[in-house]
Scaffold this active site. Structure first.
Site, PDB file in Angstrom:
ATOM      1  N   GLY A   1       0.837  -1.210   0.000  1.00  0.00           N
ATOM      2  CA  GLY A   1       0.000   0.000   0.000  1.00  0.00           C
ATOM      3  C   GLY A   1       0.868   1.255   0.000  1.00  0.00           C
ATOM      4  O   GLY A   1       1.845   1.324   0.740  1.00  0.00           O
TER       5      GLY A   1
ATOM      6  N   ARG B   1       0.791  -5.048  -4.903  1.00  0.00           N
ATOM      7  CA  ARG B   1       0.959  -6.186  -3.998  1.00  0.00           C
ATOM      8  C   ARG B   1       1.154  -7.383  -4.926  1.00  0.00           C
ATOM      9  O   ARG B   1       0.212  -7.839  -5.550  1.00  0.00           O
ATOM     10  CB  ARG B   1      -0.281  -6.367  -3.123  1.00  0.00           C
ATOM     11  CG  ARG B   1      -0.599  -5.154  -2.240  1.00  0.00           C
ATOM     12  CD  ARG B   1      -1.728  -5.472  -1.266  1.00  0.00           C
ATOM     13  NE  ARG B   1      -2.334  -4.270  -0.715  1.00  0.00           N
ATOM     14  CZ  ARG B   1      -1.903  -3.630   0.375  1.00  0.00           C
ATOM     15  NH1 ARG B   1      -0.854  -4.074   1.019  1.00  0.00           N
ATOM     16  NH2 ARG B   1      -2.512  -2.568   0.821  1.00  0.00           N
TER      17      ARG B   1
ATOM     18  N   ASP C   1       5.728  -4.962   5.901  1.00  0.00           N
ATOM     19  CA  ASP C   1       6.363  -6.221   6.315  1.00  0.00           C
ATOM     20  C   ASP C   1       6.269  -7.317   5.263  1.00  0.00           C
ATOM     21  O   ASP C   1       7.210  -8.096   5.084  1.00  0.00           O
ATOM     22  CB  ASP C   1       5.823  -6.687   7.671  1.00  0.00           C
ATOM     23  CG  ASP C   1       4.307  -6.773   7.717  1.00  0.00           C
ATOM     24  OD1 ASP C   1       3.645  -6.335   6.754  1.00  0.00           O
ATOM     25  OD2 ASP C   1       3.777  -7.289   8.718  1.00  0.00           O
TER      26      ASP C   1
ATOM     27  N   THR D   1       4.406   2.603   5.369  1.00  0.00           N
ATOM     28  CA  THR D   1       3.003   2.189   5.447  1.00  0.00           C
ATOM     29  C   THR D   1       2.281   3.098   6.428  1.00  0.00           C
ATOM     30  O   THR D   1       2.866   3.503   7.435  1.00  0.00           O
ATOM     31  CB  THR D   1       2.836   0.720   5.909  1.00  0.00           C
ATOM     32  OG1 THR D   1       1.473   0.514   6.330  1.00  0.00           O
ATOM     33  CG2 THR D   1       3.729   0.352   7.075  1.00  0.00           C
TER      34      THR D   1
ATOM     35  N   ASP E   1       0.069   2.206   8.359  1.00  0.00           N
ATOM     36  CA  ASP E   1      -0.405   1.429   9.511  1.00  0.00           C
ATOM     37  C   ASP E   1       0.486   1.495  10.750  1.00  0.00           C
ATOM     38  O   ASP E   1       0.061   1.110  11.831  1.00  0.00           O
ATOM     39  CB  ASP E   1      -0.568  -0.046   9.118  1.00  0.00           C
ATOM     40  CG  ASP E   1      -1.742  -0.260   8.184  1.00  0.00           C
ATOM     41  OD1 ASP E   1      -2.627   0.616   8.145  1.00  0.00           O
ATOM     42  OD2 ASP E   1      -1.764  -1.289   7.494  1.00  0.00           O
TER      43      ASP E   1
ATOM     44  N   ASP F   1       2.827  -0.469  11.664  1.00  0.00           N
ATOM     45  CA  ASP F   1       2.747  -1.805  12.277  1.00  0.00           C
ATOM     46  C   ASP F   1       3.996  -2.654  12.006  1.00  0.00           C
ATOM     47  O   ASP F   1       3.940  -3.877  12.060  1.00  0.00           O
ATOM     48  CB  ASP F   1       1.506  -2.538  11.740  1.00  0.00           C
ATOM     49  CG  ASP F   1       1.561  -2.755  10.232  1.00  0.00           C
ATOM     50  OD1 ASP F   1       2.424  -2.146   9.560  1.00  0.00           O
ATOM     51  OD2 ASP F   1       0.748  -3.544   9.716  1.00  0.00           O
TER      52      ASP F   1
ATOM     53  N   ARG G   1      -6.437  -3.078   8.982  1.00  0.00           N
ATOM     54  CA  ARG G   1      -7.070  -4.403   8.960  1.00  0.00           C
ATOM     55  C   ARG G   1      -6.644  -5.249  10.148  1.00  0.00           C
ATOM     56  O   ARG G   1      -7.428  -5.944  10.752  1.00  0.00           O
ATOM     57  CB  ARG G   1      -6.659  -5.141   7.677  1.00  0.00           C
ATOM     58  CG  ARG G   1      -7.648  -5.001   6.556  1.00  0.00           C
ATOM     59  CD  ARG G   1      -7.399  -6.018   5.488  1.00  0.00           C
ATOM     60  NE  ARG G   1      -6.143  -5.791   4.813  1.00  0.00           N
ATOM     61  CZ  ARG G   1      -6.013  -5.467   3.531  1.00  0.00           C
ATOM     62  NH1 ARG G   1      -7.089  -5.342   2.800  1.00  0.00           N
ATOM     63  NH2 ARG G   1      -4.836  -5.305   2.995  1.00  0.00           N
TER      64      ARG G   1
HETATM   65  O1  F6P Z   1      -1.473  -1.390   4.570  1.00  0.00           O
HETATM   66  C1  F6P Z   1      -2.044  -0.158   4.406  1.00  0.00           C
HETATM   67  C2  F6P Z   1      -3.527  -0.267   4.224  1.00  0.00           C
HETATM   68  O2  F6P Z   1      -4.014   1.000   3.868  1.00  0.00           O
HETATM   69  C3  F6P Z   1      -4.313  -0.814   5.414  1.00  0.00           C
HETATM   70  O3  F6P Z   1      -4.550   0.112   6.434  1.00  0.00           O
HETATM   71  C4  F6P Z   1      -5.578  -1.252   4.744  1.00  0.00           C
HETATM   72  O4  F6P Z   1      -6.234  -2.187   5.527  1.00  0.00           O
HETATM   73  C5  F6P Z   1      -5.073  -1.814   3.453  1.00  0.00           C
HETATM   74  O5  F6P Z   1      -3.851  -1.152   3.176  1.00  0.00           O
HETATM   75  C6  F6P Z   1      -5.980  -1.624   2.284  1.00  0.00           C
HETATM   76  O6  F6P Z   1      -5.401  -2.232   1.193  1.00  0.00           O
HETATM   77  P1  F6P Z   1      -5.831  -2.039  -0.322  1.00  0.00           P
HETATM   78  O7  F6P Z   1      -5.587  -0.630  -0.661  1.00  0.00           O
HETATM   79  O8  F6P Z   1      -4.951  -2.955  -1.074  1.00  0.00           O
HETATM   80  O9  F6P Z   1      -7.262  -2.384  -0.376  1.00  0.00           O
END
Ligand code: F6P
Length: 320
Positions: free
Chosen positions: A11, A72, A103, A126, A128, A130, A172
């Site tokens: 992301g 991804r 990660d 990121t 997050d 995390d 998430r």
């Molecule tokens: O990892 C960053 C993030 O924005 C999370 O907070 C979220 O749950 C996820 O990516 C959403 O992913 P995508 O944009 O691939 O739907």
């Protein structure tokens, strides 16, 4: 080391561009060449890559997103995908790789480095926050400020109409965005995946406030804890309050990076180049006790990165 490559993965997060700029300029400053890889590991596999120079990163420090694009990559999880990427390492004469991402991206990069002996360094990017082994990730500060701005705006209309607002934020698997923005935004309740919650307790809290004359409330929900719509419905059923739900979604990932994120991105990007120059591999440039350090990626990924539950407790006390 004469030629390094660089990609962004997973992301996107505000500050990734500032980090790309730092990596490219730091490497060129030390006499190296830089190859930019487009679309994360997918572009690596497909050879969608080419040289970058000082001008390639001009006028991007303040822009959200990533000029290298991101993905991804499912393919990079397979040995065949990684073998194709290695063909491009040879074709472009790449001697080291910087991966800006989360990660999952670091895990793939670490496996790749072991398989083919290519030195790899990660930079945590990121929203997050995390990633184990670093106190802060690039993009988190901007994201929580974006959420906070939304909470403040919603509070204006919540107060005017005497309504209960449920604001669903990203995260998430992790509640750090909800926790930080909820505490800073004065939310009545914060729901995060790390803590069980009870509707009875949430509603009692709302009703207590109502009896004191408080006619509006804000509840911040991390997407991994529950869907905002569900929370809104359940509270409405129990209290009869007029609940409104706002799902902030991907706007949390965009926008011009904050000063804190630009500083972090610049420091970590430069550090990643220093780590490669020092002959390090499978390291991540991270922050520990406010200092920029090199951390072993595999060790960091084996650790957990719990949210700060002291903040959760404090939010509960301050919103009594
Ligand atoms: O990892 C960053 C993030 O924005 C999370 O907070 C979220 O749950 C996820 O990516 C959403 O992913 P995508 O944009 O691939 O739907």
């Amino acid at each position: 080391m004469q030629r390094i490559a660089l990609l962004t993965s997973g992301g996107d997060s505000p500050g990734m561009n500032a980090c790309i700029r730092a990596v490219v300029r730091k490497a060129i400053y030390h006499g190296m060449e830089v190859i930019g890889i487009n679309r994360g590991f997918n572009g690596f596999i497909e050879g969608d890559m080419g040289p970058m120079n000082l001008s390639s990163v001009a006028d991007i420090i303040h822009r959200g997103g990533t000029i290298l694009h991101t993905a991804r990559s499912e393919q990079f999880l397979t040995p065949e995908g990684r073998a194709k990427a290695y063909e491009n390492v040879k074709r472009f004469g790449v001697q080291g790789l910087v991966v800006i991402g989360g990660d999952g991206s670091f895990r793939g990069a670490s496996v790749f480095s072991r398989e083919f002996g290519l030195p790899v360094v990660g930079v945590p990017g990121t929203i997050d926050n995390d990633i184990p082994g670093t106190e802060q990730t690039i993009g988190f500060d901007t994201a929580i400020n974006t959420v906070l701005e939304a909470i403040d705006k919603i509070r204006d209309t919540a107060t005017s109409h005497e309504r209960t607002f449920i604001i669903e934020v990203m995260g998430r698997r992790n509640g750090s965005i909800a926790l930080a923005s909820g505490l800073a935004g004065g939310a009545e309740s914060i729901l995060i995946p790390e803590q069980p919650f009870d509707y009875e307790d949430i509603c009692q809290r709302l009703l207590r406030g109502f009896r004191r004359g408080k006619a509006h409330s804000i509840i911040v929900v991390a997407e991994g804890a529950s869907g905002g719509m569900e929370v809104g419905q359940r509270i409405k059923e129990r209290t009869g309050f007029d609940t409104k739900v706002t799902i902030l979604g991907h706007l949390q990932r965009g926008g011009s990076p904050s000063a804190a994120d630009r500083l972090l991105a610049s420091r970590l990007g430069a550090k990643s180049v220093e780590l490669l120059m020092a002959g390090e591999t499978r390291k991540m440039a991270g922050v520990k006790a406010g200092q920029v350090v090199g951390v072993d990626i595999d060790e960091a990924l084996n650790e957990s990165r719990p949210v700060d539950l002291a903040l959760y407790d404090l939010a509960g006390v301050l919103s009594i």
